[in-house]
Design a protein around this motif. Structure first.
Motif, short mmCIF file in Angstrom:
data_model
loop_
_atom_site.label_atom_id
_atom_site.label_comp_id
_atom_site.label_asym_id
_atom_site.label_seq_id
_atom_site.Cartn_x
_atom_site.Cartn_y
_atom_site.Cartn_z
N SER A 133 0.83 -1.21 0.00
CA SER A 133 0.00 0.00 0.00
C SER A 133 0.86 1.26 0.00
O SER A 133 0.52 2.26 -0.64
N GLU A 134 1.98 1.21 0.69
CA GLU A 134 2.90 2.36 0.73
C GLU A 134 3.50 2.59 -0.65
O GLU A 134 3.61 3.73 -1.11
N LEU A 135 3.88 1.50 -1.31
CA LEU A 135 4.43 1.61 -2.66
C LEU A 135 3.37 2.13 -3.63
O LEU A 135 3.62 3.03 -4.43
N TYR A 136 2.16 1.58 -3.53
CA TYR A 136 1.08 1.95 -4.45
C TYR A 136 0.70 3.42 -4.30
O TYR A 136 0.55 4.15 -5.29
N ASN A 137 0.56 3.87 -3.05
CA ASN A 137 0.13 5.25 -2.82
C ASN A 137 1.27 6.27 -2.95
O ASN A 137 1.01 7.47 -2.95
N GLY A 138 2.49 5.78 -3.06
CA GLY A 138 3.64 6.66 -3.20
C GLY A 138 4.22 6.65 -4.60
O GLY A 138 3.73 7.33 -5.50
N ARG A 139 5.23 5.85 -4.81
CA ARG A 139 5.96 5.87 -6.08
C ARG A 139 5.12 5.41 -7.27
O ARG A 139 5.26 5.94 -8.37
N VAL A 140 4.25 4.43 -7.05
CA VAL A 140 3.39 3.98 -8.14
C VAL A 140 2.41 5.07 -8.53
O VAL A 140 2.19 5.35 -9.72
N SER A 141 1.81 5.71 -7.54
CA SER A 141 0.87 6.79 -7.81
C SER A 141 1.55 7.94 -8.55
O SER A 141 1.00 8.49 -9.52
#
Length: 572
Positions: A133-141
């Motif tokens: 979730s941290e990856l998705y809401n950060g760098r992926v987003s």
């Protein structure tokens, strides 16, 4: 750049979809949302809309052939993987394999999943230790927004997407199978870091199925610890988490979900709540800021440090949900922090959401959900009251997205700083609630009465930039979480002498305590009707949210006027 009519086709109006919607509007385009319900309905909505382009920022369903076969109005998938990567478990595999670099690719929808021509791609470094979730809401987003911007520019310029060609040297992604529980499995005899990586890769959904305390549970929210014991044994309890021994050290597990029986629906809850009956003989490690300040424990959902004139209180609650007990712990921590010889009290979130208000999962699991909700809202109001009554200048740092009571919690501070590109949802109505957290005091104070009513009635997300323009936020800091943390501490220290905040400092000595108490009392009168008496179907909406029931349609507030005009013409 000409303005486009863009459909955002998504499985949910989640953080990324909201950010895309806001970004397109900021760029002068007119986005409209279609939430995927069934293929026929979606096709009818989009075919009759007159859209120039369809972008799918978060789509779990397959795009119907009727839509992707229209080459004049392309359908572009935002896939969380590098060029050539295909499959629904892209981030899960990237975290599991500890890849050093990953990316997001915008590709045209075709018959074969994720195999269409490429419109854009954006790569980034992938640090170890991030949960999904941290990856998705950060760098992926961030990469997804970059790709969406590029797609729009290229569409206007008449770009023809490049066919996916695995013979090209730069195309290193491959078709990957959907990750199954067998791919995620671990033994408690494995190392803590390996087990944590398994749990991080399954964060959000679906969790990792494992044996614990004689039962089968899906595990979430893992944190490393240095203690050791017999692998698989629960060594201790702290706050809502349980400490489980591994092959080398141990892990704190913050949330669990029962493995459901056929036909049963289960959902995530704090680990201590789920295992309550099995923890009678397990020791409780009862440290807190008040009882053991400045300790070196690795797992601290609430932690404190001091720097210069600033006392910095960080609270990090999984998914931004704040239960009654968590709020009570935060009140205790705030009272201790307020007693310190500091001049600024900085409150901030952790690495996930800042706060989304009350803990709907804990509420839903209660014997009487309405009464638990009532206790929860009073407890979070107590947190706000501690901040409003602080002697220190109170600064809140919006480290991540925030919604409902979480936004209002930040606004009770004297000064609000926000991390760049976060999304705020300053409303309660969609959950069938009037709202509390002193919002009728702090929101009008920030934006004026008319705008406060508009924000809470329109039920639309706003960007950090919009919040700044409206007066909800005073400054915006760096997007990088680490950089924002340093910037935030510097700005909190500087706020004491900054001429820009002279009026804020003077206002603090003129707080109308009687008005604040009146606002709280009036809000709670409405909230009792909503939570206890279920005036506006809060109970049903809470249950649907917790059990992740699919939307039965797209809310009208998310549909642009142009997207309904064709339907009106056709009917007429």
């Amino acid at each position: 750049m000409r303005s486009l009519k863009i459909i955002l086709l998504a499985s949910a109006f989640n953080g990324l979809t909201q950010r895309a919607w806001l970004d397109l509007r900021q760029a002068g385009h007119s986005p409209s949302v279609v939430l995927f319900t069934d293929a026929d309905t979606v096709c009818e909505q989009i075919e009759h809309s007159g859209a120039d382009l369809v972008i799918c920022p978060f789509l779990k369903d397959r795009v119907p052939q009727q839509l992707w076969s229209n080459r004049q109005r392309p359908v572009v998938i935002i896939h969380p993987g590098i060029v050539g990567d295909r499959g629904a478990s892209a981030l899960d595999w990237a975290i599991t394999r500890e890849l050093s670099r990953w990316g997001v690719t915008a590709l045209q929808a075709v018959e074969e999943l994720d195999a269409g021509p490429v419109w854009a791609t954006c790569e980034f470094n992938l640090p170890q230790g991030l949960r999904k979730s941290e990856l998705y809401n950060g760098r992926v987003s961030d990469a997804a927004i970059s790709c969406i911007r590029e797609v729009v520019e290229k569409f206007i310029a008449g770009f023809i997407p490049v066919p996916l060609d695995y013979s090209q040297r730069h195309v290193i992604g491959r078709l990957q199978p959907n990750m199954k529980q067998a791919d995620r499995s671990f033994s408690w005899h494995d190392s803590s870091r390996f087990i944590k990586r398994c749990i991080d890769a399954a964060d959000g959904q679906p969790g990792v199925l494992a044996s614990l305390a004689g039962g089968q549970y899906y595990l979430y929210d893992a944190h490393l610890d240095s203690r050791s014991g017999t692998p698989g044994e629960i060594l201790a309890v702290h706050d809502d988490a349980v400490l489980v021994a591994t092959g080398d050290t141990s892990l704190w597990i913050g949330s669990l979900r029962h493995k459901p029986q056929p036909g049963e629906e289960t959902f995530k809850r704090p680990a201590r709540h789920v295992l309550a009956e099995q923890l009678a003989q397990v020791p409780t490690l009862d440290w807190s800021i008040a009882s053991l300040p400045f300790n070196n424990e690795s797992y601290q959902p609430i932690r404190y440090r001091e720097s210069g004139h600033v006392g910095e209180l960080t609270f990090e609650f999984y998914n931004g949900a704040m239960s009654t007990e968590q709020c009570q712990r935060l009140v205790e921590a705030l009272r201790w922090a307020k007693s310190r010889d500091t001049q600024v009290l900085l409150i901030k979130g952790g690495r996930g959401s800042f706060s989304n208000g009350v803990h709907l999962n804990v509420i839903q699991a209660a014997a009487v959900p309405g009464l638990e909700a009532w206790a929860n809202i009073q407890a979070i109001d107590d947190v706000c009251q501690e901040l409003l009554s602080a002697r220190q200048l109170v600064v809140s740092g919006l480290t991540g997205n925030a919604g409902a009571g979480g936004v209002m919690l930040a606004l009770v501070a004297d000064i609000v700083f926000a991390r760049s590109d976060i999304v705020l949802n300053p409303h309660y109505k969609t959950m069938g609630l009037y709202g509390s957290e002193y919002w009728t005091y702090s929101l009008p104070r920030a934006v004026g009465q008319a705008m406060a009513e508009k924000l809470t009635e329109d039920c639309l997300p706003i960007s950090a930039t919009q919040a700044l323009q409206l007066g909800m936020v005073q400054e915006i800091g760096p997007r990088c979480p680490d950089e924002f943390g340093l910037w935030l501490l510097q700005r909190a220290n500087g706020a004491l002498s900054d001429p820009a905040y002279q009026a804020v400092r003077e206002r603090k000595s003129q707080l109308d305590n009687q008005l604040m108490q009146h606002c709280r009392n009036a809000e709670l009168e409405d909230m009792q009707l909503d939570m206890v008496q279920n005036r506006k179907q809060f109970a049903e909406k809470c249950r649907n949210f917790v059990l992740k029931r699919k939307a039965c349609g797209t809310p009208q507030r998310l549909v642009a006027q142009w997207a309904t005009a064709r339907d009106v013409e056709l009917v007429g």
